[in-house]
Motif scaffolding. Structure first.
Motif, PDB file in Angstrom:
ATOM      1  N   ASN A  30      55.056  45.707  43.856  1.00  0.00           N
ATOM      2  CA  ASN A  30      54.111  45.821  43.339  1.00  0.00           C
ATOM      3  C   ASN A  30      52.794  45.275  43.299  1.00  0.00           C
ATOM      4  OD1 ASN A  30      55.992  48.578  42.258  1.00  0.00           O
ATOM      5  ND2 ASN A  30      56.938  46.883  41.430  1.00  0.00           N
ATOM      6  N   ILE A  31      51.638  46.059  42.958  1.00  0.00           N
ATOM      7  CA  ILE A  31      50.251  44.807  42.873  1.00  0.00           C
ATOM      8  C   ILE A  31      49.117  45.246  41.681  1.00  0.00           C
ATOM      9  CG2 ILE A  31      47.995  44.418  44.571  1.00  0.00           C
ATOM     10  CD1 ILE A  31      49.856  44.716  46.768  1.00  0.00           C
ATOM     11  N   VAL A  32      48.290  44.688  41.021  1.00  0.00           N
ATOM     12  CA  VAL A  32      47.949  44.929  40.424  1.00  0.00           C
ATOM     13  C   VAL A  32      46.303  44.084  40.209  1.00  0.00           C
ATOM     14  CG1 VAL A  32      46.967  44.669  37.698  1.00  0.00           C
ATOM     15  CG2 VAL A  32      49.459  45.022  38.208  1.00  0.00           C
ATOM     16  N   TYR A  33      45.408  44.870  41.094  1.00  0.00           N
ATOM     17  CA  TYR A  33      44.684  44.433  41.667  1.00  0.00           C
ATOM     18  C   TYR A  33      43.556  44.392  40.676  1.00  0.00           C
ATOM     19  CZ  TYR A  33      40.121  43.479  44.408  1.00  0.00           C
ATOM     20  OH  TYR A  33      39.373  43.755  44.766  1.00  0.00           O
ATOM     21  N   PHE A  34      41.901  43.110  40.635  1.00  0.00           N
ATOM     22  CA  PHE A  34      41.084  43.170  39.042  1.00  0.00           C
ATOM     23  C   PHE A  34      39.888  42.910  40.476  1.00  0.00           C
ATOM     24  CE2 PHE A  34      37.760  41.068  36.670  1.00  0.00           C
ATOM     25  CZ  PHE A  34      37.796  42.507  35.819  1.00  0.00           C
ATOM     26  N   GLY A  35      38.550  43.944  39.667  1.00  0.00           N
ATOM     27  CA  GLY A  35      37.762  43.477  40.869  1.00  0.00           C
ATOM     28  C   GLY A  35      36.655  43.554  39.534  1.00  0.00           C
ATOM     29  N   ASP A  36      35.672  42.584  39.615  1.00  0.00           N
ATOM     30  CA  ASP A  36      34.630  42.031  38.776  1.00  0.00           C
ATOM     31  C   ASP A  36      33.535  42.788  38.948  1.00  0.00           C
ATOM     32  OD1 ASP A  36      34.131  41.969  36.258  1.00  0.00           O
ATOM     33  OD2 ASP A  36      34.214  38.843  36.372  1.00  0.00           O
ATOM     34  N   THR A  37      34.258  43.946  38.996  1.00  0.00           N
ATOM     35  CA  THR A  37      32.181  44.609  38.972  1.00  0.00           C
ATOM     36  C   THR A  37      31.269  44.679  38.514  1.00  0.00           C
ATOM     37  OG1 THR A  37      33.287  47.052  38.051  1.00  0.00           O
ATOM     38  CG2 THR A  37      33.613  46.025  41.047  1.00  0.00           C
ATOM     39  N   ALA A  38      31.422  44.473  37.518  1.00  0.00           N
ATOM     40  CA  ALA A  38      30.544  44.000  35.922  1.00  0.00           C
ATOM     41  C   ALA A  38      29.603  42.868  36.121  1.00  0.00           C
ATOM     42  CB  ALA A  38      31.190  43.857  34.431  1.00  0.00           C
ATOM     43  N   ARG A  39      30.133  42.036  37.117  1.00  0.00           N
ATOM     44  CA  ARG A  39      29.244  40.403  37.527  1.00  0.00           C
ATOM     45  C   ARG A  39      29.655  39.963  38.951  1.00  0.00           C
ATOM     46  NH1 ARG A  39      32.739  38.054  32.235  1.00  0.00           N
ATOM     47  NH2 ARG A  39      34.649  37.979  33.791  1.00  0.00           N
ATOM     48  N   VAL A  40      29.416  41.075  39.671  1.00  0.00           N
ATOM     49  CA  VAL A  40      29.486  40.732  41.129  1.00  0.00           C
ATOM     50  C   VAL A  40      27.799  40.008  41.607  1.00  0.00           C
ATOM     51  CG1 VAL A  40      29.209  43.124  41.817  1.00  0.00           C
ATOM     52  CG2 VAL A  40      30.151  41.611  43.126  1.00  0.00           C
ATOM     53  N   PRO A  41      27.324  39.693  42.140  1.00  0.00           N
ATOM     54  CA  PRO A  41      28.569  38.810  43.205  1.00  0.00           C
ATOM     55  C   PRO A  41      28.304  37.476  42.578  1.00  0.00           C
ATOM     56  CG  PRO A  41      26.679  38.538  43.832  1.00  0.00           C
ATOM     57  CD  PRO A  41      26.211  39.754  42.545  1.00  0.00           C
ATOM     58  N   TYR A  42      29.792  36.589  42.737  1.00  0.00           N
ATOM     59  CA  TYR A  42      30.224  35.492  42.265  1.00  0.00           C
ATOM     60  C   TYR A  42      29.004  34.532  43.340  1.00  0.00           C
ATOM     61  CZ  TYR A  42      34.200  36.499  38.886  1.00  0.00           C
ATOM     62  OH  TYR A  42      34.779  37.022  38.621  1.00  0.00           O
ATOM     63  N   GLY A  43      28.839  34.917  44.605  1.00  0.00           N
ATOM     64  CA  GLY A  43      28.439  33.506  45.385  1.00  0.00           C
ATOM     65  C   GLY A  43      27.820  33.263  45.328  1.00  0.00           C
ATOM     66  N   THR A  44      26.329  33.926  44.265  1.00  0.00           N
ATOM     67  CA  THR A  44      25.282  33.424  44.322  1.00  0.00           C
ATOM     68  C   THR A  44      25.216  32.738  42.174  1.00  0.00           C
ATOM     69  OG1 THR A  44      24.411  35.052  43.315  1.00  0.00           O
ATOM     70  CG2 THR A  44      23.856  34.875  45.708  1.00  0.00           C
ATOM     71  N   LYS A  45      25.994  32.377  41.799  1.00  0.00           N
ATOM     72  CA  LYS A  45      25.900  32.035  40.518  1.00  0.00           C
ATOM     73  C   LYS A  45      26.770  29.994  40.517  1.00  0.00           C
ATOM     74  CE  LYS A  45      25.875  36.465  39.173  1.00  0.00           C
ATOM     75  NZ  LYS A  45      26.180  37.600  38.971  1.00  0.00           N
ATOM     76  N   SER A  46      26.339  30.077  39.587  1.00  0.00           N
ATOM     77  CA  SER A  46      27.178  28.460  39.525  1.00  0.00           C
ATOM     78  C   SER A  46      28.355  28.039  39.501  1.00  0.00           C
ATOM     79  CB  SER A  46      26.054  27.645  38.933  1.00  0.00           C
ATOM     80  OG  SER A  46      26.759  28.081  36.957  1.00  0.00           O
ATOM     81  N   LYS A  47      29.060  27.362  39.648  1.00  0.00           N
ATOM     82  CA  LYS A  47      30.399  26.276  39.019  1.00  0.00           C
ATOM     83  C   LYS A  47      30.906  27.732  38.391  1.00  0.00           C
ATOM     84  CE  LYS A  47      33.513  22.395  39.930  1.00  0.00           C
ATOM     85  NZ  LYS A  47      34.331  22.665  41.677  1.00  0.00           N
ATOM     86  N   GLU A  48      29.573  26.657  37.256  1.00  0.00           N
ATOM     87  CA  GLU A  48      29.913  26.773  35.309  1.00  0.00           C
ATOM     88  C   GLU A  48      30.897  28.802  35.345  1.00  0.00           C
ATOM     89  OE1 GLU A  48      27.895  25.313  36.406  1.00  0.00           O
ATOM     90  OE2 GLU A  48      28.782  23.076  36.376  1.00  0.00           O
ATOM     91  N   ALA A  49      30.057  29.053  36.170  1.00  0.00           N
ATOM     92  CA  ALA A  49      29.984  31.030  36.038  1.00  0.00           C
ATOM     93  C   ALA A  49      31.382  31.493  36.675  1.00  0.00           C
ATOM     94  CB  ALA A  49      28.632  31.083  36.082  1.00  0.00           C
ATOM     95  N   VAL A  50      30.726  30.799  36.965  1.00  0.00           N
ATOM     96  CA  VAL A  50      32.545  31.426  38.233  1.00  0.00           C
ATOM     97  C   VAL A  50      34.181  31.129  38.053  1.00  0.00           C
ATOM     98  CG1 VAL A  50      33.587  31.251  40.593  1.00  0.00           C
ATOM     99  CG2 VAL A  50      30.962  31.775  40.549  1.00  0.00           C
ATOM    100  N   THR A  51      33.669  30.122  37.560  1.00  0.00           N
ATOM    101  CA  THR A  51      35.171  28.931  36.690  1.00  0.00           C
ATOM    102  C   THR A  51      35.111  30.434  35.419  1.00  0.00           C
ATOM    103  OG1 THR A  51      34.627  26.982  37.584  1.00  0.00           O
ATOM    104  CG2 THR A  51      36.407  27.299  35.707  1.00  0.00           C
ATOM    105  N   LYS A  52      34.380  29.995  34.501  1.00  0.00           N
ATOM    106  CA  LYS A  52      34.345  31.088  33.297  1.00  0.00           C
ATOM    107  C   LYS A  52      35.217  32.329  33.633  1.00  0.00           C
ATOM    108  CE  LYS A  52      31.805  33.317  29.703  1.00  0.00           C
ATOM    109  NZ  LYS A  52      30.211  33.315  28.754  1.00  0.00           N
ATOM    110  N   TYR A  53      34.519  33.649  34.620  1.00  0.00           N
ATOM    111  CA  TYR A  53      35.135  34.346  35.005  1.00  0.00           C
ATOM    112  C   TYR A  53      36.187  34.737  35.164  1.00  0.00           C
ATOM    113  CZ  TYR A  53      29.770  36.156  34.065  1.00  0.00           C
ATOM    114  OH  TYR A  53      28.314  35.697  34.209  1.00  0.00           O
ATOM    115  N   SER A  54      36.541  34.153  36.184  1.00  0.00           N
ATOM    116  CA  SER A  54      37.551  34.182  37.221  1.00  0.00           C
ATOM    117  C   SER A  54      39.205  33.612  36.070  1.00  0.00           C
ATOM    118  CB  SER A  54      38.047  33.079  37.637  1.00  0.00           C
ATOM    119  OG  SER A  54      37.063  32.671  38.540  1.00  0.00           O
ATOM    120  N   LYS A  55      38.531  32.637  34.814  1.00  0.00           N
ATOM    121  CA  LYS A  55      39.699  32.559  33.368  1.00  0.00           C
ATOM    122  C   LYS A  55      40.033  33.445  32.744  1.00  0.00           C
ATOM    123  CE  LYS A  55      38.769  27.693  32.974  1.00  0.00           C
ATOM    124  NZ  LYS A  55      38.639  26.508  31.719  1.00  0.00           N
TER     125      LYS A  55
END
Lengths: 267, 267
Positions: A30-55
């Motif tokens: 069984n798989i539960v997928y979450f895509g953070d489409t409200a805040r995509v992309p992460y690739g151009t954002k800071s480490k701090e923002a990416v870590t906060k969102y990931s948590k």
């Protein structure tokens, strides 16, 4: 044996290419997928923002009682994996280590290229881990920020994507690499265009396959595999509605799953 | 006379092209700018997400005691202006109405083109407002999602941007428009490339200039202009650190302002 789902999160819908590989090697899960489409992309954002969102993403998946979590996003895997493991008491897997192992198996001349988002390249995670495994390796990295919007636009193989690929990859090819890691979940969607630009002599490495195999080995070792009969249930959650989900879902999973929208800032 | 600052918000750093125009016509005004770089772009997100983010942005600007607010982002202006005006008791200006008025002044043959993000085009705001003013007008719209990442990559006039412009604009040119609204704050950065693609016969309309003039007229009428001596103070806030701010700030404002990072989810 453990029937709880595997949780997967990504900055958007690119992580569906990872779900595809999990479904291939572990069809009963069984798989539960979450895509953070409200805040995509992460690739151009800071480490701090990416870590906060990931948590927040992990907290959401834990509310679904997952037994393990895969960080499908290369930017989050490169920047935030240690912070997530320190914070949460659940097995968490990134895509970088499996990608590194696959690249080491692939290269013959010890020259490896890595392409990814600015956040992934800036983190230095791929170089560090490749050189930890074998100090003779030479690693050449290049950020390709336009590849994500190109893939999301569906321009995966036209004159615009070919010109962009040429501009990004010309110098990388000149270094003499024989393997190129696709260090972003969106990039497999541009595989043909990237392959034609770098030529057949350079092998393309997709970390998603190796990630799925690694997670399976872990679950097996810890007696956590789902050995139920039949195909596992899939649930898809997004933080914002997007047309791209439908397009990428059909392309990667060949099935029109319906996503549910949740408010990720609540987690 | 009122020395309180004017508040400006945008999804990212593109709104600095609007600040430039305000500084030109109202040099004495103090300005507080907020760029939502943690959640940029808005143009590919839903109306609900854009409205939610815009409300938080207004709450932040109100905490800085602004006397009026300019929504520099076309996507937010098109989708969320009514909701903002219903919620908050402060004069709020979008960029769409001034852009429409400028386009109506520009066109001779009553055929107007509008380019913008998917969110702006989907809202139908430009067509609706143009046709409300003059029902004989014909409006042709086209979403150009790749123009924002191209501008942020600094690829404002190379082979990739030219190929993208050709692909996006060819059909629009064929409709016979004589004026083209640059319906996204990033697009003036690509002005040369867009201009060369559509040809000299089509006039490019930038809503930022008309917006600055409209706000000045309002402040004058309500006796809210800042008539202090000297150049007004500028404060820049972002929700995430980004290298792009420095680049666009230097290009638009010719001055290396230092942004302060704030947590927009607190508002």
């Amino acid at each position: 044996m453990d029937t709880r789902p595997i949780g997967v999160f990504d900055s958007g819908v690119g992580g569906l290419t990872v779900v595809k590989q999990i479904m291939k090697v572990m069809p009963h899960e069984n798989i539960v997928y979450f895509g953070d489409t409200a805040r995509v992309p992460y690739g151009t954002k800071s480490k701090e923002a990416v870590t906060k969102y990931s948590k927040q993403n992990v907290r959401f998946l834990l509310s679904k009682e997952v037994k393990a979590i895969i960080v499908a996003c290369n930017t989050a895997s490169s920047n935030s994996l240690d912070a997530l493991r320190e914070t949460f008491d659940v097995p968490i897997f990134g895509v970088v280590v499996p990608g590194v192992e696959e690249a080491l198996r692939s290269t013959k001349n010890k020259k490896i290229g890595v392409i990814g988002t600015p956040g992934t390249v800036r983190s230095g995670a791929y170089e560090r881990m490749i050189c930890e495994q074998d100090s003779e390796m030479q690693v050449f990295t290049k950020a390709c920020p336009l590849f994500v919007p190109l893939a999301e636009e569906g321009w995966t193989d036209n004159e615009v994507s070919r010109q962009a690929a040429k501009r990004y990859l010309e110098e990388l090819v000149a270094t003499g690499i024989d393997s190129l890691v696709l260090g972003c979940t969106h990039y497999p969607l541009l595989k043909r265009c990237i392959g034609q630009t770098v030529g057949e002599a350079i092998k393309l490495v997709d970390p998603a396959k190796a990630t799925a195999r690694r997670v399976m080995a872990f679950l097996k070792e810890h007696d956590l595999l789902n050995e139920s009969e039949g195909v596992g249930e899939k649930q898809f959650y997004l933080s914002d509605s997007t047309d791209t989900f439908r397009f990428v879902c059909q392309k990667a999973l060949k099935h029109p799953y319906e996503p549910e929208i949740i408010d990720i800032e609540m987690y």
